[in-house]
Design an enzyme around this catalytic site. Sequence first.
Site, PDB file in Angstrom:
ATOM      1  N   ASN A 163       0.833  -1.201   0.000  1.00  0.00           N
ATOM      2  CA  ASN A 163       0.000   0.000   0.000  1.00  0.00           C
ATOM      3  C   ASN A 163       0.869   1.254   0.000  1.00  0.00           C
ATOM      4  OD1 ASN A 163       0.934   0.260   2.630  1.00  0.00           O
ATOM      5  ND2 ASN A 163      -1.020  -0.230   3.603  1.00  0.00           N
ATOM      6  N   MET A 165       1.051   3.325   2.495  1.00  0.00           N
ATOM      7  CA  MET A 165       1.507   3.550   3.871  1.00  0.00           C
ATOM      8  C   MET A 165       0.753   4.628   4.629  1.00  0.00           C
ATOM      9  SD  MET A 165       5.666   3.131   3.457  1.00  0.00           S
ATOM     10  CE  MET A 165       5.786   4.320   2.115  1.00  0.00           C
ATOM     11  N   HIS A 560      -9.682  -0.663  -0.803  1.00  0.00           N
ATOM     12  CA  HIS A 560     -10.230  -0.673   0.544  1.00  0.00           C
ATOM     13  C   HIS A 560     -11.485  -1.534   0.650  1.00  0.00           C
ATOM     14  CE1 HIS A 560      -8.250   3.552   1.321  1.00  0.00           C
ATOM     15  NE2 HIS A 560      -7.374   2.569   1.261  1.00  0.00           N
TER      16      HIS A 560
END
Length: 627
Positions: A163, A165, A560
Amino acid sequence: MTIFPRIKFNGVGFTLLVIFIGLQFKSILHTISVIEVKVLFPLIRLVQIAIVSLYPTDHSIYPAQANVHDSQTFDFIIVGAGSAGCVLANRLTEVSDWNVLLVEAGDDPPRASIIPGLSVIVAAALPDWNYFTVDDGYSSQALKTKTIHSRRGKMLGGSSGINFMFYVRGNQNDYDRWAQDGNEGWNWDNVTRYFMKSENMKDESIMNSTAGDLHGSEGFLSVTQPDWEDKTKDYINAFKEQGHDILLDYNGQQQLGYGMSSFTSDEKARQNTAYAFLSPIKDRKNLHVLKNTLVRKILVNKNKRAIGIEAKLPGGQIIKLNAKNEVILSAGTLNTPQLLMLSGIGPKDHLEEMKIDVVLDSPNVGQNMQDHILVPILISGKKKFVSILDNIHPLLETGRFPIPSFLGFVALNKSQGYPDYQITAIPTATATLLGPLLCSDTFSVKDSSIIAIADETQTRGSLFSLVTHLHPKSRGSIKLRSNNPEDSPLIYSGYFSNEEDLESFAKYVEDYISVINTTYFKEIEAEVIDLKVDECGGFTFGSHEYWRCYVLNLASTQYHVVSTCRMGAEGHGVVDARLRVRGVTGLRIVDASIMPSITSGNTNAPVIMIAEKAGDMIKEDYGVRLV
């Protein structure tokens, strides 16, 4: 341990620097953009792959591969060593009497994935499940394949290793709503202590502020906030002029407004959960880790109790492993419902269609999928935003997120306590390849739009932003492609299946781009870049109808996806408030799939919190005294 936090003077860094500078001069000379798209981007992908291979994995950092035998018994078996699984393995092995087996389909993370800035640059070349959504013939039609690449990390640490971060907890309202819906113990005050438990906040200004009481400093997960005020202050001031609050910490008491990004990084290493939670305990005698091992199904006896797993070892041998207490699924929002259904737990009609024996008719498995839908928006001006020399910085300094960024959380109704949309904003330099590369490589936007971005930014910079719809009403789903555990699941995004999302998202885009009417943006004669979306050619650029068309066709994911095995009351939830699967004993789920509803922001931090809380709940359920 050495993880090469910089690539300043080594051969790889020098080669990249030469290539990158060459590309910048090519852009300045107005090389035809179509060549950049058709030839340059595939070349960049090869360079990314080469970089990952040139940084071999340091296996000594992580737990060694366990030696297991058929029918071996463990107290707990955790399936999936991602954002949740690594945290849970850490917490359960604190009980020295418990033998815990952690099973991961991937390997140890490549070393390149641990270097914060470098990992972002080569993200597309890191180990991934390579899943794509099903083309629904309606949404995301301006993407190259009309489908969405739903990237998921396939390695220890899972998606926390690929990802960007960002450390975002979400909004107080998110968790209070979970509790109000009948999920006792999941309110904001309760979950905050678990955010704090995992956290090691490194930023002194945050710790010394009024928000300091909401942060931890002794956890395994390092969190930092780089100081980019000199590169972002003009933009931040523009949003302040619009009436938005400017936040020191969007994870603090006030959660609406704009502020500098916080990251799961300590300016030395990316804090994926394998590095942060497994490495410090890699020698615990009661921790056993199986890597490159695919779990094929959960074993459930006639009393509907989960008693173990069937797994395929790296050499191809299929064995059964027993769980004395529980099997815990931490395989993620996509793989957890897939594994449940492969094991006979799911919607009866679908299981019968797939010729799978029905163990439990659980109609909500794989349903209720929620995601953060995003679209890119680029604002440019006739004056330069950032110096072209700033294009070189990511290659010289890889110990942190490679370029300045800030986040915004905005509600259209100013009396509302939670945000409607999120902004992830990155000021980019003249002739940068970042915008075109992100749109092409990460979000798979069609070449015509990539060319438009390249053309418009060759002689000027831009504010590259992702506008994210935080609380869509639309729902997607997960189904089985077949009863073969090695086949990928069918992923139905469900984007804009509720048409209210189309209208609201267009309004969010219009609200965001109104910032061009502020003093700074007027000074640089700012304008929104027309991405020349073919599907929207019949609408006037900038009209409300155009933005409806734009968000429909350019819609992509912020990675997500949540809620496919949601927590809730009997008849609605797949799991109860203690994350136990309803209808089957000895089986629990601990990952993003249990979220009753999606949180207001990036989901990695909430998943780590869920695992921290689950660790305590499991200890309580087995009579272990909490410290």
